[in-house]
Structures are given as structure tokens and as C-alpha cells.
Enzyme design. Structure first.
Site, PDB file in Angstrom:
ATOM      1  N   VAL A 243       0.877  -1.176   0.000  1.00 28.56           N
ATOM      2  CA  VAL A 243       0.000   0.000   0.000  1.00 28.56           C
ATOM      3  C   VAL A 243       0.912   1.222   0.000  1.00 28.56           C
ATOM      4  CG1 VAL A 243      -1.722   1.332   1.276  1.00 28.56           C
ATOM      5  CG2 VAL A 243      -1.876  -1.162   1.226  1.00 28.56           C
TER       6      VAL A 243
ATOM      7  N   SER B 107      -7.658   1.426   5.689  1.00 31.07           N
ATOM      8  CA  SER B 107      -8.253   0.092   5.531  1.00 31.07           C
ATOM      9  C   SER B 107      -8.111  -0.457   4.113  1.00 31.07           C
ATOM     10  CB  SER B 107      -9.736   0.098   5.940  1.00 31.07           C
ATOM     11  OG  SER B 107      -9.871   0.451   7.298  1.00 31.07           O
TER      12      SER B 107
ATOM     13  N   THR C  71      -6.895  -4.093   4.212  1.00 28.67           N
ATOM     14  CA  THR C  71      -8.007  -4.961   4.582  1.00 28.67           C
ATOM     15  C   THR C  71      -8.936  -5.201   3.398  1.00 28.67           C
ATOM     16  OG1 THR C  71      -7.918  -4.280   6.906  1.00 28.67           O
ATOM     17  CG2 THR C  71      -9.999  -5.195   6.116  1.00 28.67           C
TER      18      THR C  71
ATOM     19  N   SER D 128       6.858  -9.632   5.137  1.00 28.90           N
ATOM     20  CA  SER D 128       7.949  -8.694   5.399  1.00 28.90           C
ATOM     21  C   SER D 128       7.898  -8.228   6.854  1.00 28.90           C
ATOM     22  CB  SER D 128       7.859  -7.500   4.449  1.00 28.90           C
ATOM     23  OG  SER D 128       6.589  -6.886   4.540  1.00 28.90           O
ATOM     24  N   GLU D 129       6.702  -8.140   7.402  1.00 25.67           N
ATOM     25  CA  GLU D 129       6.499  -7.807   8.819  1.00 25.67           C
ATOM     26  C   GLU D 129       5.516  -8.821   9.392  1.00 25.67           C
ATOM     27  OE1 GLU D 129       6.487  -3.278   9.612  1.00 25.67           O
ATOM     28  OE2 GLU D 129       5.603  -3.484   7.609  1.00 25.67           O
TER      29      GLU D 129
ATOM     30  N   TYR E   2      -0.291 -10.090   9.431  1.00 20.80           N
ATOM     31  CA  TYR E   2      -1.276 -10.955   8.788  1.00 20.80           C
ATOM     32  C   TYR E   2      -2.080 -11.852   9.723  1.00 20.80           C
ATOM     33  CZ  TYR E   2       0.704  -9.266   4.475  1.00 20.80           C
ATOM     34  OH  TYR E   2       1.102  -8.446   3.457  1.00 20.80           O
TER      35      TYR E   2
ATOM     36  N   PHE F 197       8.465 -16.292  -2.394  1.00 22.01           N
ATOM     37  CA  PHE F 197       7.662 -15.984  -3.583  1.00 22.01           C
ATOM     38  C   PHE F 197       7.008 -14.613  -3.427  1.00 22.01           C
ATOM     39  CE2 PHE F 197       5.211 -18.683  -0.674  1.00 22.01           C
ATOM     40  CZ  PHE F 197       4.073 -17.948  -0.463  1.00 22.01           C
TER      41      PHE F 197
END
Length: 409
Positions: free
Chosen positions: A84, A92, A95, A118-119, A123, A409
Site C-alpha cells: 500500500v 483500511s 483490509t 515482510s512484517e 497478517y 515468492f
């Protein structure tokens, strides 16, 4: 602000990918690797967020098949290229993309979604659980001795140019996929990523090198690696950095590790992504001098609880009713009766009393057999509602070998 979320059009790929690059720091991807990413992007499975003519969000889903406990290869959505724009955060938008993507995955009939994060804190709120870890290590070969398996002397190690070995490597990799949960069947073009070796990314290291392990003229293993020379007043102290290694049997594995640990003018072998039960840990004389570390790897999300739990087998007979909470994908919520063993499983809706209560995130973490439901219960994330059910599930959900994702990936 008005944004449009839509399926990626092929003509928009360059702008879509540039948004991804910008979100990850703004450094342009190597042209060779960028060419492969464009070739393997599945446009119909990718989405973009657009604010007018500007792309401000990206997400894709590769169509993989993943090995699950029991050896079956299950269709799975490999979530990738998620971003993003910094100018559009906290609205959002992520989301909304996750919502659209999981609805799409369900419509495609794929019961599992996967990603590497990545963080890792992002998730879990979308139902992804950490299902595999990767082992990292720096083996001090100046002080560590190696005791290799019987039969190692019958394996010959031969140097080969990486591009020339690529077909052999892919053949060996394909044979290994059904042997370990978490491994992904590689689709066409993916093999090109294996040997991309831009000089600007070597950081003082050598060009990519390759050896094949052979027995009676047949390839039984491979290793891809680089060497970074270094010297001090005491002499040479170079580093061997292992990029990839695969072997069909213990002797081939031993031959490859013996070779890597014995390369002249080096004193360290670095590995960045190996299974947590990798056999070299039991060949070395001093594990402390190998500095092992663990890091999260594959995050798993069950998109269709019943189908996903039926797709794998269980290492002990199990008959358990699961009370599943899933706010983000409510079609999964409710009670499921799982019955299964090493031959197969059935998972159906039920009105029977629940034996265990958990969220879909915990099911994702336990799905490949690398995370025990008992460990999750100890953290307060699984509740035992019938005495003995937790122990039964912990044994049944396990895997004889640790799950592992060999590449990103």
C-alpha cells in the site's frame, strides 16, 4: 478519497510493479529478475488499487501446489507482492485487498492461502498463522568436525556451471517436493530465479557456483553457493554462502556438506534457509559453534477449513470436534468434526459438543505439522473442552519431518 480495486490488466503491470518497488524502499529490481517476475505474474489472480490514474496498492496470488502431511500436493494460493502506498496508509486499503483476495481464493476452489511476511505482525488479523520456520547458521569449519553418514564415500561431487545444471536441479527438486510438507511444486519459469546472479548483488562474493552429487553417474543431490574471500594476519578466513541444497538420501547430503565445509581458504559456511530438522546439525561436532537461529517463514491460512483438513493425513488416529472462530471468513466459523488417520480424513459440519476451541489462525499454524496444538494451548490460543482431546490432536497433527518452505515468492 475514492479508490478503485480491480483485477490487474497486463498493460498496467509496469506501473503496478513500480508501486511495489516504491513501497519496499524504492530500489528498482534487477532487470533479469524483473523480467521473470513479469513472466510469472498471473494477471487474472492479481489486483490493484487505483486512485485516479495512480496505482496505490498491489496484491497477487500465485497458483501453487503445496505438499501437506501425507505427501499430497494441494492447490494453494501463494499471496505475493502486497503493498500500500505510504500516502494511502491507515485507510483500511490493505483490509479491502485481503477481503477481495480471500473471496477470490474461495471462488477458485483453493482451500489454503500462503504467504511470507515482510512484517510478521501484519497478517494474523486476517487469519494467517506461522506454520514453518527456517534455520539459519554460520558453521565454524575451522573448529567443527563433520561425521558423515555411511555410504558418503560412494558419492562423487562434480563442479558444474549453474545454467548447465539447471534441468538436473529442477528434476531433483521435483522429486523432493512430496517428501516434506510446505514444499512448493515449481511452475514453468520459476527455475530461472534459481540461477540469477547479478554482479552488483554479490557484495564481494564470487559468481554463483554449483556442484552435483552423483552416484554411479546419476545425480542424487546439488548445492548452489558463493564464496566470499577474506584474509587477516593469521591467514585465509573466507565464507561459503549456501544458497540452495537438496539431496535424495543421507549419503548424498553428507557428501555435499563435507564438500562445502572443506573448501580451501574458507573457515565459515553460512546457511540462510534450511529446515529446522536439517541433518547437518547431527553431523557437526559442536552445534554451539554453528550459531543456529530460527526465523518465521511460511504463514498459512485455511480458506476452506473442511477441505483443507481433509486434504492431509494424520500420523495417529484422531476423532475431534473443533470449535472454529473466523471473523474474517465467517463461512469457516462453527463446529467441525475431524476424523482421520494415516490413510485419509473426513472433516464435516457437526452439532456435537466441541472438544477443542481455537481460531482459524491456530489451525493454519498447526496445519503442516510443525506447530503443536499443545504448544498453542500453553500460550492460551487453544482451549481444551474435553479431557484428553488436546493430547490426541497434538500427536495426530504432527509430522515426521519438519515442514519447510525452500524459497520465497
Amino acid at each position: 478519497m475514492t479508490t478503485e480495486l480491480r483485477v490487474l490488466r497486463p498493460a498496467e503491470w509496469a506501473q503496478w510493479f513500480e508501486q511495489l518497488e516504491l513501497a519496499f524502499g524504492g530500489l528498482p529490481e534487477n532487470p533479469q529478475r524483473r523480467e521473470v517476475w513479469e513472466a510469472i505474474t498471473e494477471h487474472e489472480r492479481s489486483i490493484g488499487l487505483w486512485d485516479g490514474e495512480r496505482c496505490v496498492g498491489t496484491a497477487g496470488a500465485f497458483s501453487f501446489r503445496m505438499c501437506v502431511p501425507g505427501g499430497a500436493l494441494v492447490p494453494a494460493a501463494g499471496v505475493t507482492m502486497v503493498s500500500v502506498a505510504a500516502t494511502h496508509r491507515r485507510r483500511s486499503l490493505l483490509t479491502s485487498m485481503m477481503r477481495r483476495q480471500l473471496d477470490d481464493v474461495r471462488s477458485w476452489g483453493e482451500s489454503v492461502a500462503l504467504l511470507t511476511a515482510s512484517e510478521p505482525g501484519i497478517y494474523g488479523r486476517y487469519g494467517y498463522g506461522i506454520a514453518t520456520q527456517q534455520l539459519r547458521a554460520a558453521i565454524d569449519t575451522a573448529r567443527v568436525r563433520l561425521a558423515v553418514p555411511p555410504g558418503t564415500d560412494g558419492v562423487v561431487v562434480r563442479q558444474v556451471a549453474p545454467p548447465e545444471a539447471l534441468a538436473t536441479i529442477e528434476g531433483l527438486y521435483a522429486r523432493l517436493v512430496p517428501t516434506r510438507p510446505g514444499m512448493l511444486e515449481r511452475r514453468p519459469e520459476w527455475e530461472r530465479l534459481t540461477v540469477i546472479d547479478p554482479p552488483e548483488e554479490r557484495d564481494g562474493g564470487s559468481p554463483l557456483q554449483c556442484v552435483l552429487a552423483e552416484r554411479d553417474g546419476e545425480a542424487v543431490g546439488y548445492a548452489l553457493y558463493t564464496i566470499k574471500p577474506a584474509w587477516d594476519d593469521a591467514g585465509p578466513k573466507g565464507t561459503v554462502a549456501v544458497r540452495d541444497l537438496g539431496a535424495l538420501d543421507p549419503a548424498a547430503d553428507g557428501a555435499l556438506w563435507r564438500f562445502l565445509c572443506g573448501i580451501d581458504l574458507t573457515s565459515t559456511v553460512e546457511v540462510g534457509n534450511r529446515p529446522v530438522d536439517d541433518a547437518w546439525q547431527h553431523m557437526v561436532s559442536d552445534i554451539r559453534r554453528c550459531r543456529p537461529q530460527l526465523r518465521d517463514s511460511l504463514h498459512v491460512r485455511l480458506v476452506d477449513v473442511g477441505a483443507a483438513l481433509e486434504a492431509r493425513t494424520y500420523q495417529a488416529p484422531v476423532d475431534v470436534v473443533l470449535e472454529v472462530e473466523d471473523d474474517f471468513c465467517p463461512w469457516n466459523a462453527g463446529r467441525w468434526r475431524l476424523t482421520g488417520d494415516a490413510k485419509g480424513a473426513v472433516c464435516v459440519r457437526t452439532d456435537e459438543a466441541a472438544d477443542l476451541a481455537l481460531t482459524v489462525r491456530e489451525l493454519g499454524a498447526a496445519y503442516l505439522g510443525g506447530v503443536s496444538p499443545a504448544a498453542l494451548a500453553a500460550a492460551g490460543r487453544v482451549r481444551e473442552l474435553r479431557a484428553g482431546a488436546l493430547g490426541e490432536a497434538a500427536v495426530a497433527f504432527g509430522s515426521p519431518v519438519a515442514p519447510w518452505l525452500p524459497h520465497g515468492f
